[in-house]
Design a protein around this motif. Structure first.
Motif, PDB file in Angstrom:
ATOM      1  N   GLY A  93       9.024   4.650   4.541  1.00 26.24           N
ATOM      2  CA  GLY A  93       8.328   4.712   3.272  1.00 26.24           C
ATOM      3  C   GLY A  93       7.396   3.546   2.990  1.00 26.24           C
ATOM      4  N   SER A 226       3.737  10.095   2.927  1.00 32.70           N
ATOM      5  CA  SER A 226       4.221  10.365   1.576  1.00 32.70           C
ATOM      6  C   SER A 226       5.422  11.299   1.598  1.00 32.70           C
ATOM      7  N   ASN A 230       8.853  10.333  -0.348  1.00 31.06           N
ATOM      8  CA  ASN A 230       9.094  11.063  -1.602  1.00 31.06           C
ATOM      9  C   ASN A 230       9.965  12.287  -1.336  1.00 31.06           C
ATOM     10  N   ARG A 231      10.992  12.462  -2.132  1.00 27.32           N
ATOM     11  CA  ARG A 231      11.890  13.608  -1.963  1.00 27.32           C
ATOM     12  C   ARG A 231      11.336  14.880  -2.596  1.00 27.32           C
ATOM     13  N   HIS A 232      10.251  14.768  -3.349  1.00 23.96           N
ATOM     14  CA  HIS A 232       9.714  15.924  -4.047  1.00 23.96           C
ATOM     15  C   HIS A 232       8.223  16.093  -3.713  1.00 23.96           C
ATOM     16  N   PRO A 235       5.223  14.429  -6.444  1.00 23.91           N
ATOM     17  CA  PRO A 235       4.874  13.016  -6.263  1.00 23.91           C
ATOM     18  C   PRO A 235       4.186  12.730  -4.924  1.00 23.91           C
ATOM     19  N   ALA A 236       4.553  13.491  -3.879  1.00 19.89           N
ATOM     20  CA  ALA A 236       3.914  13.281  -2.575  1.00 19.89           C
ATOM     21  C   ALA A 236       2.426  13.605  -2.657  1.00 19.89           C
ATOM     22  N   GLU A 239       0.543  10.957  -4.648  1.00 18.64           N
ATOM     23  CA  GLU A 239       0.281   9.739  -3.885  1.00 18.64           C
ATOM     24  C   GLU A 239      -0.850   9.943  -2.891  1.00 18.64           C
ATOM     25  N   THR A 305      -1.729  13.912 -11.807  1.00 16.57           N
ATOM     26  CA  THR A 305      -0.326  14.201 -11.520  1.00 16.57           C
ATOM     27  C   THR A 305      -0.194  15.657 -11.075  1.00 16.57           C
TER      28      THR A 305
END
Length: 386
Positions: A93, A226, A230-232, A235-236, A239, A305
């Motif tokens: 990460g 990313s 990122n687990r989701h 958000p990936a 970024e 977002t």
């Protein structure tokens, strides 16, 4: 017939166990002559080895090392041989160093602790890309300038696409691309994530030629970084968009759909950045478009977002990801294939195999086009829950 010479790879790492580990885990590739490994303990020693062995084709380097770190080494490698491919080994990460490395010419990255399946895939992609680049450069003086650029773009595009696909008792994934003559912008990828989850991405870059291919490669690498951090998916994509929007003087953009499948739960979380909405195909042939998440293409503006949503897949369900080259494929009369025909592909029921589903889509598009030249890549990626 003479065997192909070994590909020389220089591994740069100050940890003493790295050489032993690589020689052990890659011993089959070493014995068969596929790879020949050289080792250096830091950037200074690595440059000396490169002067001694100018036929090294790939540098695999850690970042944190004494005397000369991996990021400084990337700069020096670029001065020594701009065509030499480099792959960095990064902490999990660590997007700041990954981005710096990409800006300094790294082709790709892997994370510690090393996953040797991922390492082999990354090494093979880097070597294939370097080989195609050399062939393209060698022939560029024989080609018209524009045709040469487009040929290089297509070769760069093909070199980063996955060549192996997950297939296990829980799920199958399969994808393919039929490149257009003058476009180098589509790509898809698959990421193995924590807890048995898997990431799937499909994207389409604006423009064509080498600039599109380079933007495509950057987009794919940033998404991979990313995805790990990122687990989701929302958000990936957020970024990746911020990173692509910075210093985007060419004003290029990419539509991108990114999803994370959890085979244990049978759930698919996804976010969409302006891409064609995938479809869900049930065993009886029922086809429904996935709900939209409302995102715009990546690279247009920073600070956006990206929302995400989740669906549950029943056993036998499939999700078909595709680019607009599928729905906008045209026949000789310039009529488009369209969404209605895509739905009709499964009117008599869906195959219970990811590759068969993928092939059925391509067969339908080819029959419809009936040999008409296409202006865009045709790309499809299928997830099937067993």
């Amino acid at each position: 017939m003479a065997s192909e010479p070994s590909k020389k790879i220089l591994v740069v790492d100050d940890e003493p166990d790295v050489e032993r580990l690589i020689r052990q885990r890659m011993r089959r590739d070493i014995r068969t002559g596929k790879y020949e490994f050289l080792f250096a303990g830091d950037g200074v020693q690595a440059l000396a080895r490169l002067h001694e062995a100018p036929d090294v084709e790939l540098v695999l380097s850690d970042i944190n090392m004494p005397r000369m770190d991996g990021l400084t080494l990337l700069d020096e490698v670029g001065k020594l041989n701009p065509d030499l491919r480099s792959v960095i080994v990064s902490a999990y990460g660590d997007m700041e160093n990954i981005r710096t490395a990409m800006n300094r010419g790294a082709f790709d990255f892997v994370t510690k602790p090393l996953d040797f399946n991922d390492l082999r895939t990354t090494v093979d992609r880097a070597l294939a890309n370097a080989e195609m680049w050399r062939e393209a450069v060698a022939s560029r003086d024989k080609l018209l300038a524009i045709q040469n650029e487009l040929t290089i773009a297509n070769q760069m595009q093909q070199s980063i696409l996955p060549s192996t696909f997950p297939s296990n008792p829980e799920y199958q994934i399969y994808g393919s691309m039929d490149p257009a003559r003058d476009v180098g912008g589509d790509f898809f990828d698959i990421f193995q994530l924590e807890d048995g989850r898997v990431g799937l991405a499909i994207a389409d870059v604006s423009d064509k030629g080498v600039p599109a291919a380079l933007f495509m490669m950057s987009s794919r690498t940033l998404l991979k970084g990313s995805a790990i951090g990122n687990r989701h998916p929302g958000p990936a994509l957020t970024e990746v968009n911020n990173l692509l929007s910075d210093d985007n003087d060419a004003a290029m953009f990419v539509t991108m759909f990114y999803a994370i499948y959890d085979p244990a739960a049978g759930t698919l979380d996804y976010a969409n950045g302006g891409h064609n909405q995938p479809v869900r195909v049930q065993p009886d042939g029922t086809v429904t478009d996935l709900a939209t998440t409302g995102g715009i293409a990546l690279g247009v503006a920073s600070g956006i977002t990206y929302n995400e949503t989740q669906i549950s897949l029943d056993p036998g369900d499939s999700v078909v990801l595709y680019t607009d080259g599928v729905t906008e494929a045209t026949d000789a009369a310039k009529e488009e294939f369209g969404m209605e025909r895509l739905h009709e592909v499964f009117a008599e029921g869906a195959p219970q195999d990811a590759r068969e589903i993928n092939d059925r889509v391509f067969d339908a598009v080819r029959r419809f086009a009936d040999g008409a030249q296409q202006s865009d890549d045709i790309t499809c990626l299928v997830l099937h829950r067993n």
